[in-house]
Scaffold this motif. Structure first.
Motif, mmCIF file in Angstrom:
data_model
loop_
_atom_site.group_PDB
_atom_site.id
_atom_site.type_symbol
_atom_site.label_atom_id
_atom_site.label_comp_id
_atom_site.label_asym_id
_atom_site.label_seq_id
_atom_site.Cartn_x
_atom_site.Cartn_y
_atom_site.Cartn_z
ATOM 1 N N LYS A 1 9.787 7.266 5.525
ATOM 2 C CA LYS A 1 10.847 8.163 6.193
ATOM 3 C C LYS A 1 11.431 9.288 5.681
ATOM 4 N N ASP A 2 10.929 10.388 6.083
ATOM 5 C CA ASP A 2 11.239 11.887 5.494
ATOM 6 C C ASP A 2 12.089 12.453 6.341
ATOM 7 N N MET A 3 13.403 12.069 6.204
ATOM 8 C CA MET A 3 14.498 12.772 7.179
ATOM 9 C C MET A 3 14.663 13.982 6.997
ATOM 10 N N ALA A 4 14.349 14.628 5.975
ATOM 11 C CA ALA A 4 14.899 16.065 5.749
ATOM 12 C C ALA A 4 13.694 17.028 5.826
ATOM 13 N N GLY A 5 12.568 16.533 6.074
ATOM 14 C CA GLY A 5 11.370 17.143 5.975
ATOM 15 C C GLY A 5 11.059 17.793 4.928
ATOM 16 N N LEU A 6 11.241 17.090 3.606
ATOM 17 C CA LEU A 6 10.832 17.515 2.296
ATOM 18 C C LEU A 6 9.499 17.165 1.907
ATOM 19 N N LEU A 7 8.818 16.344 2.519
ATOM 20 C CA LEU A 7 7.320 15.881 2.090
ATOM 21 C C LEU A 7 6.611 17.033 2.187
ATOM 22 N N SER A 8 5.886 17.557 1.374
ATOM 23 C CA SER A 8 4.948 18.518 1.376
ATOM 24 C C SER A 8 3.410 17.715 1.840
ATOM 25 N N PRO A 9 2.726 18.612 2.381
ATOM 26 C CA PRO A 9 1.240 18.059 2.653
ATOM 27 C C PRO A 9 0.660 17.462 1.504
ATOM 28 N N HIS A 10 0.695 17.969 0.307
ATOM 29 C CA HIS A 10 0.151 17.413 -0.755
ATOM 30 C C HIS A 10 0.480 15.991 -1.051
ATOM 31 N N ASN A 11 1.829 16.009 -1.105
ATOM 32 C CA ASN A 11 2.553 14.648 -1.443
ATOM 33 C C ASN A 11 2.471 13.579 -0.613
ATOM 34 N N ALA A 12 2.427 14.315 0.754
ATOM 35 C CA ALA A 12 2.015 13.127 2.071
ATOM 36 C C ALA A 12 0.741 12.555 1.849
ATOM 37 N N PHE A 13 -0.539 13.403 1.436
ATOM 38 C CA PHE A 13 -1.755 12.861 1.206
ATOM 39 C C PHE A 13 -1.459 11.694 0.181
ATOM 40 N N GLU A 14 -0.869 12.110 -0.957
ATOM 41 C CA GLU A 14 -0.852 11.378 -2.180
ATOM 42 C C GLU A 14 -0.092 10.071 -2.114
ATOM 43 N N LEU A 15 0.972 10.226 -1.395
ATOM 44 C CA LEU A 15 1.757 8.804 -1.223
ATOM 45 C C LEU A 15 1.019 7.902 -0.154
ATOM 46 N N VAL A 16 0.635 8.283 0.950
ATOM 47 C CA VAL A 16 -0.275 7.532 1.890
ATOM 48 C C VAL A 16 -1.355 6.820 1.461
#
Length: 618
Positions: free
Chosen positions: A174-189
């Motif tokens: 849950k990224d409620m503030a829109g802080l998740l960068s595309p790169h970090n989204a890829f790595e975390l998922v």
């Protein structure tokens, strides 16, 4: 090929983020069957702020909304957002209330319940997840994403693994503030997909402009579901538009398979509704783009703007945005999501508008520092905490372990007032608001509220002595007050769906006579001569409201008796609350004395500086 599945948030987070959650059930029904035929993974239609707003502002029973939607949605799972042990409220509730609420939510039609805790404290999610699974629904555990020195990849993975261990059927990032960068989204998922055995869903907000890129990268990393909204209720503080995601992934390995023509047909309906209700499209403002610094979610910025307008302090928004990170650090870096976003944001507002940091501290901030919301992610500033509470008041156990069962006592308090368990639960969560709702329902007032369509377009004034209605624009309210001074009328009642204002005109003689009629002091009695009345009245201390909000008799329904006329109060004693900015702000007596008069009614809106109590000093 792995199709990306989509959850539609239009009927919950979309209008919560952009329309202050003001979409009514009757506005959903003409389009709900078409939405049901899109092929979404789920429809988020309940929870979050919808429950509170239905009761408080729309004159709707939120349980009725769930039942009505469930009856019409045949093909798609219904989903809701649950704030862990806080359910759909802003404080923790006892386990018996939590279990019963979840059972009734599932019984009334809920399929998937997304459970989050603002602090990622798993102790606050365990009972809700157990209750969801016992009721036969899908329990989605949530990892709240933010950026701070204590929020690391290891923290997020550990939280997700433990949620899986306690029974979560899927995980939402849950990224409620829109802080998740595309790169970090890829790595975390990618990491979650490698280490977890359950599906992964990603929820983000468009506010800083990163969310579309984050979704596409998450899809490449194998995310199972993402959250989107119909384009008229997308962008800005809301989710990315479904139309963009569907088009971006068409003819790829992650093609959603959804029909763009049907999606645009639905979008045209919501765009016409938006125009009819008077709302703007979601936009990204400069203050939104600054989210990477202040980390304030879009919906929270909207609330801050509204709150500062109410306090006549809108020009100080940038000061508040600068103060929020400072308060957040002092409170141990809580993620800015309900209720901690309100806790941090309200304290920052008060620090700025009072001109002295922590001069006025809401009860929820004190409760947070006492551990009533759970374990802060980082270290709390001990100097700040020491100014506000005593060390012995800090609780280190699961907060709900200290709460006494509430359901049976609530049933007894509501005997003869309500009949359903759902009403009892509404009362447990929002006692003052629910009681007002029950009263309005019995009186038939809710019928007229439901009939309204526009948003704050007009106000009707009624002269209580002469009868008749006068239609006016909201801009004319201030002129009305002046008119009252010269009109000879004794009072005006101004009323619309969200505004109820009673303006009365009293002469000095009226005020002094009121004091005489309520004589609770040896110095005030019916034997006092008329010429002495002004002198008598002048001896009384007036306690005024420190902010705009709603006046209630006591900070919570368990305090009995409430402060009343004739009571002796002491400095520092809480004698009422003013609910503002989603928090219950305790108002304390600043002198010792007897309450001579309570100048406002329970549940009445009050302005900054409005007189609340007359206190005879002793």
């Amino acid at each position: 090929m792995k199709r990306l599945r989509l959850t539609d948030t239009t009927l919950r987070d979309g209008h919560q983020s952009l329309w202050a959650t003001r979409m009514r059930t009757k506005d959903m029904l003409p389009i709900i069957e078409k939405i049901d035929n899109v092929g979404y993974y789920s429809l988020e239609v309940w929870g979050g702020a919808t429950f509170d707003v239905c009761l408080r502002y729309l004159g709707e029973d939120p349980w009725d909304r769930l039942r009505v939607l469930r009856k019409r949605v045949k093909n798609t799972k219904l989903q809701m957002l649950l704030r862990g042990q806080s359910l759909v409220g802003y404080q923790h509730y006892p386990d018996d209330v939590v279990r019963s609420f979840i059972d009734k939510a599932v019984h009334n039609g809920m399929d998937i319940i997304r459970v989050f805790d603002a602090l990622n404290d798993l102790r606050n999610m365990q009972i809700p997840i157990e209750a969801i699974k016992k009721a036969g629904a899908h329990a989605q555990g949530t990892v709240v994403y933010t950026i701070s020195p204590v929020h690391t990849v290891e923290h997020y993975l550990d939280t997700a693994l433990k949620l899986q261990e306690i029974g979560a059927d899927s995980i939402c990032l849950k990224d409620m503030a829109g802080l998740l960068s595309p790169h970090n989204a890829f790595e975390l998922v990618k990491l979650f997909k490698e280490r977890l055995e359950i599906p992964i869903q990603l929820h983000s907000h468009y506010i800083g402009g990163l969310a579309v890129g984050a979704y596409l990268e998450a899809a490449s990393a194998g995310v199972d579901v993402v959250d989107t909204a119909s384009v008229p209720l997308a962008f800005g503080a809301s989710q990315p538009p479904v139309e963009t995601i569907v088009r971006a992934l068409s003819n790829t390995d992650h093609d959603t398979g959804l029909d763009l023509d049907l999606l645009f047909e639905i979008a045209h309906y919501f765009d016409e509704l938006r125009k009819e209700l008077g709302y703007e499209r979601g936009v990204t403002r400069i203050t939104d783009m600054q989210v990477f610094g202040h980390q304030v979610p879009g919906g929270m910025i909207t609330n801050l703007v509204s709150q500062l307008k109410e306090q006549n302090s809108l020009p100080r928004l940038n000061e508040v945005l600068a103060e929020i990170p400072r308060v957040r650090k002092e409170l141990g870096y809580p993620p800015l999501v309900t209720p901690t976003s309100q806790i941090v944001g309200t304290q920052a507002v008060l620090n700025v508008i009072t001109g002295e940091r922590y001069k006025l501290v809401p009860g929820e901030v004190k409760a947070y520092l006492k551990g009533a919301y759970g374990r802060p992610p980082g270290e709390v500033d001990l100097e700040i905490r020491g100014r506000i509470i005593k060390e012995g008041e800090v609780c280190y156990q699961r907060p709900a372990d200290k709460l006494e069962p509430r359901l049976e006592r609530a049933r007894q308090e509501l005997k003869g007032i309500v009949e359903t368990e759902e009403d009892v639960l509404s009362y447990c969560l929002f006692p003052q608001v629910a009681m007002k709702f029950f009263e309005d329902r019995r009186s038939g007032l809710l019928d007229s509220m439901k009939a309204e369509k526009g948003v704050n377009k007009e106000v009707f004034g009624k002269d209580s002595e002469r009868g008749g209605k006068i239609k006016m624009d909201l801009k004319e309210i201030n002129d009305l007050i002046k008119t009252l001074e010269i009109s000879g009328m004794s009072e005006f009642n101004l009323e619309t769906g969200e505004i109820k204002l009673l303006i009365k005109k009293y002469s000095n003689e009226d005020v002094n006579q009121k004091l005489l009629d309520k004589s609770f002091s040896e110095n005030i009695n019916m034997g006092v001569k008329n010429e002495q009345r002004q002198e008598v009245a002048s001896k009384h201390h007036v306690l005024k409201s420190p902010m705009v909000g709603t006046f209630y008799k006591a900070p919570n329904p368990d305090e009995n008796p409430f402060v009343k006329i004739g009571d002796l109060v002491k400095p520092g004693q809480t004698i009422c609350i003013v609910e503002a900015m989603k928090l219950m702000n305790e108002v304390e007596a600043d002198v010792s004395g007897y309450i001579v008069d309570v100048l406002v009614k329970n549940g009445e809106m009050v302005e900054y500086g409005q007189e609340l109590f007359l206190i005879e000093e002793v």
